[in-house]
Design a protein around this motif. Sequence first.
Motif, PDB file in Angstrom:
ATOM      1  N   GLN A  42       0.826  -1.218   0.000  1.00 44.25           N
ATOM      2  CA  GLN A  42       0.000   0.000   0.000  1.00 44.25           C
ATOM      3  C   GLN A  42       0.856   1.262   0.000  1.00 44.25           C
ATOM      4  O   GLN A  42       0.355   2.359   0.228  1.00 44.25           O
ATOM      5  CB  GLN A  42      -0.941   0.012   1.210  1.00 44.25           C
ATOM      6  CG  GLN A  42      -1.983  -1.077   1.177  1.00 44.25           C
ATOM      7  CD  GLN A  42      -2.849  -1.016  -0.066  1.00 44.25           C
ATOM      8  OE1 GLN A  42      -3.371   0.031  -0.415  1.00 44.25           O
ATOM      9  NE2 GLN A  42      -2.971  -2.137  -0.755  1.00 44.25           N
ATOM     10  N   ASP A 419       8.803  -4.930  -7.134  1.00 41.70           N
ATOM     11  CA  ASP A 419       8.020  -5.163  -5.911  1.00 41.70           C
ATOM     12  C   ASP A 419       8.799  -6.017  -4.914  1.00 41.70           C
ATOM     13  O   ASP A 419       8.732  -5.790  -3.705  1.00 41.70           O
ATOM     14  CB  ASP A 419       6.692  -5.842  -6.251  1.00 41.70           C
ATOM     15  CG  ASP A 419       5.740  -4.881  -6.962  1.00 41.70           C
ATOM     16  OD1 ASP A 419       5.955  -3.660  -6.871  1.00 41.70           O
ATOM     17  OD2 ASP A 419       4.800  -5.351  -7.614  1.00 41.70           O
ATOM     18  N   PHE A 431       0.141 -11.653  -4.055  1.00 39.48           N
ATOM     19  CA  PHE A 431      -0.679 -12.167  -2.954  1.00 39.48           C
ATOM     20  C   PHE A 431       0.080 -13.213  -2.138  1.00 39.48           C
ATOM     21  O   PHE A 431      -0.507 -14.158  -1.619  1.00 39.48           O
ATOM     22  CB  PHE A 431      -1.983 -12.755  -3.494  1.00 39.48           C
ATOM     23  CG  PHE A 431      -2.831 -11.728  -4.202  1.00 39.48           C
ATOM     24  CD1 PHE A 431      -3.245 -10.579  -3.554  1.00 39.48           C
ATOM     25  CD2 PHE A 431      -3.206 -11.902  -5.514  1.00 39.48           C
ATOM     26  CE1 PHE A 431      -4.010  -9.617  -4.191  1.00 39.48           C
ATOM     27  CE2 PHE A 431      -3.981 -10.957  -6.170  1.00 39.48           C
ATOM     28  CZ  PHE A 431      -4.378  -9.805  -5.502  1.00 39.48           C
TER      29      PHE A 431
HETATM   30  C1  FAD Z   1      -0.170  -4.147  -7.981  1.00 40.83           C
HETATM   31  C2  FAD Z   1      -1.097  -4.528  -6.873  1.00 40.83           C
HETATM   32  C3  FAD Z   1      -2.405  -4.091  -6.901  1.00 40.83           C
HETATM   33  C4  FAD Z   1      -3.281  -4.411  -5.866  1.00 40.83           C
HETATM   34  N1  FAD Z   1      -4.547  -3.897  -5.888  1.00 40.83           N
HETATM   35  C5  FAD Z   1      -5.381  -4.177  -4.862  1.00 40.83           C
HETATM   36  C6  FAD Z   1      -6.684  -3.604  -4.819  1.00 40.83           C
HETATM   37  O1  FAD Z   1      -7.056  -2.791  -5.662  1.00 40.83           O
HETATM   38  N2  FAD Z   1      -7.517  -3.973  -3.807  1.00 40.83           N
HETATM   39  C7  FAD Z   1      -7.151  -4.865  -2.844  1.00 40.83           C
HETATM   40  O2  FAD Z   1      -7.955  -5.190  -1.980  1.00 40.83           O
HETATM   41  N3  FAD Z   1      -5.888  -5.388  -2.832  1.00 40.83           N
HETATM   42  C8  FAD Z   1      -5.017  -5.059  -3.810  1.00 40.83           C
HETATM   43  N4  FAD Z   1      -3.744  -5.572  -3.810  1.00 40.83           N
HETATM   44  C9  FAD Z   1      -3.376  -6.504  -2.740  1.00 40.83           C
HETATM   45  C10 FAD Z   1      -3.039  -5.802  -1.439  1.00 40.83           C
HETATM   46  O3  FAD Z   1      -2.265  -4.653  -1.706  1.00 40.83           O
HETATM   47  C11 FAD Z   1      -2.239  -6.773  -0.562  1.00 40.83           C
HETATM   48  O4  FAD Z   1      -2.953  -8.007  -0.460  1.00 40.83           O
HETATM   49  C12 FAD Z   1      -2.019  -6.266   0.856  1.00 40.83           C
HETATM   50  O5  FAD Z   1      -1.645  -4.915   0.878  1.00 40.83           O
HETATM   51  C13 FAD Z   1      -0.945  -7.141   1.487  1.00 40.83           C
HETATM   52  O6  FAD Z   1      -0.660  -6.686   2.782  1.00 40.83           O
HETATM   53  P1  FAD Z   1       0.329  -7.494   3.748  1.00 40.83           P
HETATM   54  O7  FAD Z   1       0.486  -6.658   4.954  1.00 40.83           O
HETATM   55  O8  FAD Z   1      -0.158  -8.886   3.904  1.00 40.83           O
HETATM   56  O9  FAD Z   1       1.694  -7.643   2.956  1.00 40.83           O
HETATM   57  P2  FAD Z   1       2.791  -6.520   2.379  1.00 40.83           P
HETATM   58  O10 FAD Z   1       2.005  -5.390   1.875  1.00 40.83           O
HETATM   59  O11 FAD Z   1       3.610  -7.316   1.498  1.00 40.83           O
HETATM   60  O12 FAD Z   1       3.541  -6.092   3.683  1.00 40.83           O
HETATM   61  C14 FAD Z   1       4.610  -6.834   4.211  1.00 40.83           C
HETATM   62  C15 FAD Z   1       5.592  -5.855   4.854  1.00 40.83           C
HETATM   63  O13 FAD Z   1       6.595  -6.602   5.516  1.00 40.83           O
HETATM   64  C16 FAD Z   1       7.862  -5.991   5.277  1.00 40.83           C
HETATM   65  N5  FAD Z   1       8.888  -7.033   5.456  1.00 40.83           N
HETATM   66  C17 FAD Z   1       9.064  -8.145   4.702  1.00 40.83           C
HETATM   67  N6  FAD Z   1      10.055  -8.891   5.196  1.00 40.83           N
HETATM   68  C18 FAD Z   1      10.527  -8.241   6.284  1.00 40.83           C
HETATM   69  C19 FAD Z   1      11.568  -8.508   7.210  1.00 40.83           C
HETATM   70  N7  FAD Z   1      12.326  -9.604   7.129  1.00 40.83           N
HETATM   71  N8  FAD Z   1      11.783  -7.619   8.209  1.00 40.83           N
HETATM   72  C20 FAD Z   1      11.021  -6.509   8.327  1.00 40.83           C
HETATM   73  N9  FAD Z   1      10.035  -6.202   7.460  1.00 40.83           N
HETATM   74  C21 FAD Z   1       9.780  -7.065   6.459  1.00 40.83           C
HETATM   75  C22 FAD Z   1       7.747  -5.460   3.858  1.00 40.83           C
HETATM   76  O14 FAD Z   1       8.677  -4.450   3.594  1.00 40.83           O
HETATM   77  C23 FAD Z   1       6.300  -4.966   3.844  1.00 40.83           C
HETATM   78  O15 FAD Z   1       6.218  -3.620   4.279  1.00 40.83           O
HETATM   79  C24 FAD Z   1      -2.838  -5.226  -4.809  1.00 40.83           C
HETATM   80  C25 FAD Z   1      -1.503  -5.653  -4.763  1.00 40.83           C
HETATM   81  C26 FAD Z   1      -0.644  -5.281  -5.783  1.00 40.83           C
HETATM   82  C27 FAD Z   1       0.790  -5.687  -5.701  1.00 40.83           C
END
Ligand code: FAD
Length: 492
Positions: A42, A419, A431
């Motif tokens: 995000q 990414d 995902f």
């Molecule tokens: C191009 C794209 C478009 C999308 N569009 C949509 C949409 O329109 N609507 C929707 O609902 N979803 C959408 N999504 C999906 C949605 O953005 C994600 O499913 C969601 O934001 C994932 O959140 P998360 O916290 O699980 O993972 P991430 O967002 O991957 O967060 C993981 C975090 O952990 C950190 N991290 C990783 N490893 C370590 C480590 N070893 N030490 C410390 N920090 C670490 C990373 O830097 C990152 O900040 C989209 C995704 C993409 C890529």
Amino acid sequence: MAQADVVVIGAGLSGLVDAILLAETGRKVVVLEHHEVAGGYQQQFWRKGTLFDVGYHYMGSTAPGRPMRQFLEYLRVWDRLRLLPLPEDAAIEVVNGARRFAYPNGWQRFQEQALAAWPHERAGLERLFQDVVAVTGAFKWFDLARDKPYAHPLDLDFTSVSLAEYLRPLVQDPWLLQVLGVQAFNLGLLAHEAPWVKYALALRSNFDVTCRIAGGGGALVAALVERGRELGVDFRLRAEVVGFECAERRVRRVRTADGGAHAADLFIAACHPKTVLACIRDEDISPVFKERVLRMKDSRGALQVFLRLKELPRSLGQACLMIVDEEEARREPPIHIVLVTNPAAVEGTELGGARLELMTFLEHAPFAPWAGTQVMRRGAEYERFKADLARRVLDLTVRLAPELPELIEDMYASTPLTDEWYTLNTHGAVFGISHDVTQQGLARPLPRMRLRNLFFTGHSIQMPGICGVFINAFDTCEMLRGGESLFAAVAS
Ligand SMILES: Cc1cc2nc3c(=O)[nH]c(=O)nc-3n(C[C@H](O)[C@H](O)[C@H](O)COP(=O)(O)OP(=O)(O)OC[C@H]3O[C@@H](n4cnc5c(N)ncnc54)[C@H](O)[C@@H]3O)c2cc1C
């Protein structure tokens, strides 16, 4: 060495929600984030005064009683956001040549419009609507009814049937099959890969009411960080977790790349499970389990094209477009669908300038030759490959907006490698671990694992997408907080 009650690894949406839900109970929470900004997928970036979202196009289920509304209200961030609903009658439009179908913004209205467009498929469509209602009604974080007995979400059968298999006896019209199939794109999958039950949840979550957020995904991140800070959450940026020290089947502390060490009673991995497992020693965890997860297929990555424009294109409105083209799907690498978002048409140009965001999902394999290379230093061949892909995506969009080439000031493109670099999601997986039919049930990493105080959450777990990762975070934290009071509070 720093000491906390809870260490959350990753400040993407799931980590931010976990941090709030645990800090609320009075625990001292530290969030360790490898990147220099919070948000994960995000996050946003500016180019010459124009704002672009990395992973935000739209968010559904924001009507009263629907999951995103309930989650955001519970977290006390709803009032900090300004939601801008996509058009009532055409939120997401599927286009294939001269054929168009507009997904409206409400579930009821979708049913009416689908029945009007395909009257000869009435029996199959009605069965589909009933089944979607049954699936979502059985999933507690979607249904949110108090005093109704639910099975645990992980006991829902995600495994057996793909969307294509489910639809085969119900629907014959090829255009209807295509229109329904493109919604599997919300899982980064094609119809024959998407588990029907997950599809039903993802489909239903995109209605009632689908919105942009004023300021994009970054506004959601900022609101969650602000709420976290109010509760005393300690956010540490540029703090990549690179090592786990474990004893007696518990994590004692984690080490960060800058030499820091953080001890806690509880550790939550809100990032790609592979990045975590890769830094846990074999003797601390079942090596068989570790190897199995490390070998699992990741979801597709994103090829994105960001356009800075002189002004808004006349031919494109507020609806998000999903462009399907059979010829492009047959080429190598195949482009199955292009999603076009026109944020400024909804938010106004004063917020982030006139811009378009185009994206498609691609397998990682074509990018493998450049794996491990550094961002901005991948070489001329990579730049050519990326530019060719960006051109294909742009050409499909220009067919719908012929004035576009005249309006483009600048064009930037990103690939799954970009990414991966910024979020540490292996293979730039949009995902996380792929949610395809072959990787469901006990084959997936579960929230709880062999190390007693280490828990997984985030988009590799039950459901991906914004709504999905909120569900995963609430589900994991309910388990950690004990009892069902969290569910009761959200449902009310
Ligand atoms: C191009 C794209 C478009 C999308 N569009 C949509 C949409 O329109 N609507 C929707 O609902 N979803 C959408 N999504 C999906 C949605 O953005 C994600 O499913 C969601 O934001 C994932 O959140 P998360 O916290 O699980 O993972 P991430 O967002 O991957 O967060 C993981 C975090 O952990 C950190 N991290 C990783 N490893 C370590 C480590 N070893 N030490 C410390 N920090 C670490 C990373 O830097 C990152 O900040 C989209 C995704 C993409 C890529």
